[in-house]
Design a protein around this motif. Sequence first.
Motif, PDB file in Angstrom:
ATOM      1  N   VAL A 157     -43.167  20.857 -28.971  1.00  0.00           N
ATOM      2  CA  VAL A 157     -43.209  22.287 -28.678  1.00  0.00           C
ATOM      3  C   VAL A 157     -43.188  22.520 -27.176  1.00  0.00           C
ATOM      4  O   VAL A 157     -42.634  23.511 -26.698  1.00  0.00           O
ATOM      5  CB  VAL A 157     -44.476  22.911 -29.322  1.00  0.00           C
ATOM      6  N   THR A 158     -43.743  21.582 -26.426  1.00  0.00           N
ATOM      7  CA  THR A 158     -43.837  21.744 -24.974  1.00  0.00           C
ATOM      8  C   THR A 158     -42.528  21.457 -24.242  1.00  0.00           C
ATOM      9  O   THR A 158     -42.429  21.759 -23.056  1.00  0.00           O
ATOM     10  CB  THR A 158     -44.924  20.819 -24.416  1.00  0.00           C
ATOM     11  N   TRP A 159     -41.551  20.877 -24.915  1.00  0.00           N
ATOM     12  CA  TRP A 159     -40.273  20.590 -24.273  1.00  0.00           C
ATOM     13  C   TRP A 159     -39.448  21.865 -24.237  1.00  0.00           C
ATOM     14  O   TRP A 159     -39.201  22.501 -25.257  1.00  0.00           O
ATOM     15  CB  TRP A 159     -39.518  19.503 -25.014  1.00  0.00           C
ATOM     16  N   ALA A 160     -38.950  22.223 -23.055  1.00  0.00           N
ATOM     17  CA  ALA A 160     -38.233  23.484 -22.892  1.00  0.00           C
ATOM     18  C   ALA A 160     -36.787  23.394 -23.383  1.00  0.00           C
ATOM     19  O   ALA A 160     -36.213  24.383 -23.799  1.00  0.00           O
ATOM     20  CB  ALA A 160     -38.258  23.898 -21.426  1.00  0.00           C
ATOM     21  N   SER A 161     -36.183  22.229 -23.341  1.00  0.00           N
ATOM     22  CA  SER A 161     -34.767  22.083 -23.644  1.00  0.00           C
ATOM     23  C   SER A 161     -34.548  21.651 -25.090  1.00  0.00           C
ATOM     24  O   SER A 161     -35.270  20.809 -25.616  1.00  0.00           O
ATOM     25  CB  SER A 161     -34.155  21.047 -22.706  1.00  0.00           C
ATOM     26  N   SER A 162     -33.534  22.221 -25.730  1.00  0.00           N
ATOM     27  CA  SER A 162     -33.191  21.786 -27.083  1.00  0.00           C
ATOM     28  C   SER A 162     -32.260  20.578 -27.064  1.00  0.00           C
ATOM     29  O   SER A 162     -31.917  20.052 -28.117  1.00  0.00           O
ATOM     30  CB  SER A 162     -32.539  22.933 -27.855  1.00  0.00           C
ATOM     31  N   THR A 163     -31.854  20.131 -25.867  1.00  0.00           N
ATOM     32  CA  THR A 163     -31.032  18.921 -25.772  1.00  0.00           C
ATOM     33  C   THR A 163     -31.894  17.677 -25.605  1.00  0.00           C
ATOM     34  O   THR A 163     -31.370  16.581 -25.477  1.00  0.00           O
ATOM     35  CB  THR A 163     -30.047  19.020 -24.589  1.00  0.00           C
ATOM     36  N   SER A 164     -33.205  17.839 -25.605  1.00  0.00           N
ATOM     37  CA  SER A 164     -34.133  16.709 -25.539  1.00  0.00           C
ATOM     38  C   SER A 164     -34.852  16.627 -26.875  1.00  0.00           C
ATOM     39  O   SER A 164     -35.560  17.560 -27.266  1.00  0.00           O
ATOM     40  CB  SER A 164     -35.143  16.907 -24.409  1.00  0.00           C
ATOM     41  N   TYR A 165     -34.651  15.520 -27.591  1.00  0.00           N
ATOM     42  CA  TYR A 165     -35.193  15.415 -28.944  1.00  0.00           C
ATOM     43  C   TYR A 165     -35.280  13.962 -29.367  1.00  0.00           C
ATOM     44  O   TYR A 165     -34.751  13.070 -28.714  1.00  0.00           O
ATOM     45  CB  TYR A 165     -34.320  16.198 -29.935  1.00  0.00           C
ATOM     46  N   TRP A 166     -35.975  13.715 -30.477  1.00  0.00           N
ATOM     47  CA  TRP A 166     -36.018  12.409 -31.142  1.00  0.00           C
ATOM     48  C   TRP A 166     -35.161  12.486 -32.386  1.00  0.00           C
ATOM     49  O   TRP A 166     -35.289  13.417 -33.183  1.00  0.00           O
ATOM     50  CB  TRP A 166     -37.445  12.062 -31.554  1.00  0.00           C
ATOM     51  N   GLN A 167     -34.285  11.504 -32.568  1.00  0.00           N
ATOM     52  CA  GLN A 167     -33.513  11.346 -33.806  1.00  0.00           C
ATOM     53  C   GLN A 167     -34.252  10.298 -34.628  1.00  0.00           C
ATOM     54  O   GLN A 167     -34.341   9.136 -34.229  1.00  0.00           O
ATOM     55  CB  GLN A 167     -32.092  10.869 -33.492  1.00  0.00           C
ATOM     56  N   ILE A 168     -34.823  10.679 -35.758  1.00  0.00           N
ATOM     57  CA  ILE A 168     -35.660   9.799 -36.570  1.00  0.00           C
ATOM     58  C   ILE A 168     -34.782   8.791 -37.307  1.00  0.00           C
ATOM     59  O   ILE A 168     -33.814   9.167 -37.969  1.00  0.00           O
ATOM     60  CB  ILE A 168     -36.508  10.608 -37.568  1.00  0.00           C
ATOM     61  N   THR A 169     -35.125   7.490 -37.186  1.00  0.00           N
ATOM     62  CA  THR A 169     -34.332   6.436 -37.818  1.00  0.00           C
ATOM     63  C   THR A 169     -35.077   5.710 -38.931  1.00  0.00           C
ATOM     64  O   THR A 169     -34.456   5.193 -39.848  1.00  0.00           O
ATOM     65  CB  THR A 169     -33.884   5.392 -36.778  1.00  0.00           C
ATOM     66  N   LYS A 170     -36.418   5.660 -38.856  1.00  0.00           N
ATOM     67  CA  LYS A 170     -37.180   4.929 -39.866  1.00  0.00           C
ATOM     68  C   LYS A 170     -38.575   5.518 -39.950  1.00  0.00           C
ATOM     69  O   LYS A 170     -39.127   5.975 -38.958  1.00  0.00           O
ATOM     70  CB  LYS A 170     -37.255   3.449 -39.487  1.00  0.00           C
ATOM     71  N   LEU A 171     -39.146   5.499 -41.157  1.00  0.00           N
ATOM     72  CA  LEU A 171     -40.502   6.011 -41.382  1.00  0.00           C
ATOM     73  C   LEU A 171     -41.258   5.075 -42.288  1.00  0.00           C
ATOM     74  O   LEU A 171     -40.670   4.398 -43.130  1.00  0.00           O
ATOM     75  CB  LEU A 171     -40.452   7.394 -42.042  1.00  0.00           C
ATOM     76  N   LYS A 172     -42.568   5.041 -42.097  1.00  0.00           N
ATOM     77  CA  LYS A 172     -43.458   4.336 -43.016  1.00  0.00           C
ATOM     78  C   LYS A 172     -44.578   5.303 -43.360  1.00  0.00           C
ATOM     79  O   LYS A 172     -45.276   5.793 -42.476  1.00  0.00           O
ATOM     80  CB  LYS A 172     -44.070   3.090 -42.381  1.00  0.00           C
ATOM     81  N   TYR A 173     -44.732   5.597 -44.641  1.00  0.00           N
ATOM     82  CA  TYR A 173     -45.797   6.479 -45.101  1.00  0.00           C
ATOM     83  C   TYR A 173     -46.859   5.652 -45.802  1.00  0.00           C
ATOM     84  O   TYR A 173     -46.552   4.712 -46.528  1.00  0.00           O
ATOM     85  CB  TYR A 173     -45.258   7.524 -46.076  1.00  0.00           C
ATOM     86  N   ASN A 174     -48.119   6.016 -45.627  1.00  0.00           N
ATOM     87  CA  ASN A 174     -49.221   5.352 -46.293  1.00  0.00           C
ATOM     88  C   ASN A 174     -49.498   6.097 -47.590  1.00  0.00           C
ATOM     89  O   ASN A 174     -49.965   7.231 -47.581  1.00  0.00           O
ATOM     90  CB  ASN A 174     -50.458   5.359 -45.400  1.00  0.00           C
ATOM     91  N   LYS A 175     -49.214   5.467 -48.738  1.00  0.00           N
ATOM     92  CA  LYS A 175     -49.388   6.130 -50.025  1.00  0.00           C
ATOM     93  C   LYS A 175     -50.841   6.406 -50.348  1.00  0.00           C
ATOM     94  O   LYS A 175     -51.143   7.240 -51.191  1.00  0.00           O
ATOM     95  CB  LYS A 175     -48.782   5.286 -51.136  1.00  0.00           C
ATOM     96  N   ARG A 176     -51.775   5.726 -49.706  1.00  0.00           N
ATOM     97  CA  ARG A 176     -53.185   5.941 -49.991  1.00  0.00           C
ATOM     98  C   ARG A 176     -53.718   7.195 -49.306  1.00  0.00           C
ATOM     99  O   ARG A 176     -54.851   7.587 -49.532  1.00  0.00           O
ATOM    100  CB  ARG A 176     -53.987   4.725 -49.547  1.00  0.00           C
ATOM    101  N   ALA A 177     -52.925   7.823 -48.454  1.00  0.00           N
ATOM    102  CA  ALA A 177     -53.365   8.998 -47.711  1.00  0.00           C
ATOM    103  C   ALA A 177     -52.738  10.279 -48.252  1.00  0.00           C
ATOM    104  O   ALA A 177     -52.488  11.218 -47.505  1.00  0.00           O
ATOM    105  CB  ALA A 177     -53.019   8.829 -46.238  1.00  0.00           C
ATOM    106  N   ALA A 231     -43.573   6.418 -37.313  1.00  0.00           N
ATOM    107  CA  ALA A 231     -42.206   6.913 -37.186  1.00  0.00           C
ATOM    108  C   ALA A 231     -41.496   6.173 -36.061  1.00  0.00           C
ATOM    109  O   ALA A 231     -42.093   5.859 -35.036  1.00  0.00           O
ATOM    110  CB  ALA A 231     -42.212   8.409 -36.900  1.00  0.00           C
ATOM    111  N   TRP A 232     -40.211   5.903 -36.278  1.00  0.00           N
ATOM    112  CA  TRP A 232     -39.348   5.284 -35.280  1.00  0.00           C
ATOM    113  C   TRP A 232     -38.137   6.179 -35.072  1.00  0.00           C
ATOM    114  O   TRP A 232     -37.702   6.877 -35.996  1.00  0.00           O
ATOM    115  CB  TRP A 232     -38.877   3.914 -35.742  1.00  0.00           C
ATOM    116  N   GLY A 233     -37.590   6.138 -33.861  1.00  0.00           N
ATOM    117  CA  GLY A 233     -36.418   6.948 -33.588  1.00  0.00           C
ATOM    118  C   GLY A 233     -35.800   6.613 -32.249  1.00  0.00           C
ATOM    119  O   GLY A 233     -36.225   5.701 -31.545  1.00  0.00           O
TER     120      GLY A 233
END
Length: 129
Positions: A44-64, A76-78
């Motif tokens: 939210v603090t980044w002013a530019s929409s040309t600065s971002y993370w492209q998400i490539t991989k995720l690991k979710y904890n099923k116990r949570a 998360a990886w990106g």
Amino acid sequence: VSRRFLKAMGAPRLGPRVFEGGKGLLDLLFPLSKYGVGARVNRVTWASSTSYWQITKLKYNKRAVREDGTINRGKAWGTLYWNGEVRGKPDRRVPGHCKKRWQLLEAPPPAERKPLAKGRLHRKYYVVV
């Protein structure tokens, strides 16, 4: 001029701006197709929409799993794009993913969303997506 004097005079507080809004990264990505892989997100603090993370991989904890069905723990990886250019190594861990300062710029294309199944469990009960 001291801070105590400014406070006594009723001047606004000096210091960093406080940004409201935003969600945790995993809260933002979990409801999306492919659980958020391929999404573009930024802080939210980044002013530019040309600065971002492209998400490539995720690991979710099923116990949570929460009562409403969302998952609040994982990793998360990106790839970081800063002003449209790749910065650093691609496919690296996203820092600050637990902070509630993320917004979605572009969702991944719609695809079939497979349920998280036990056959896809990784060590420590993580689901690799």
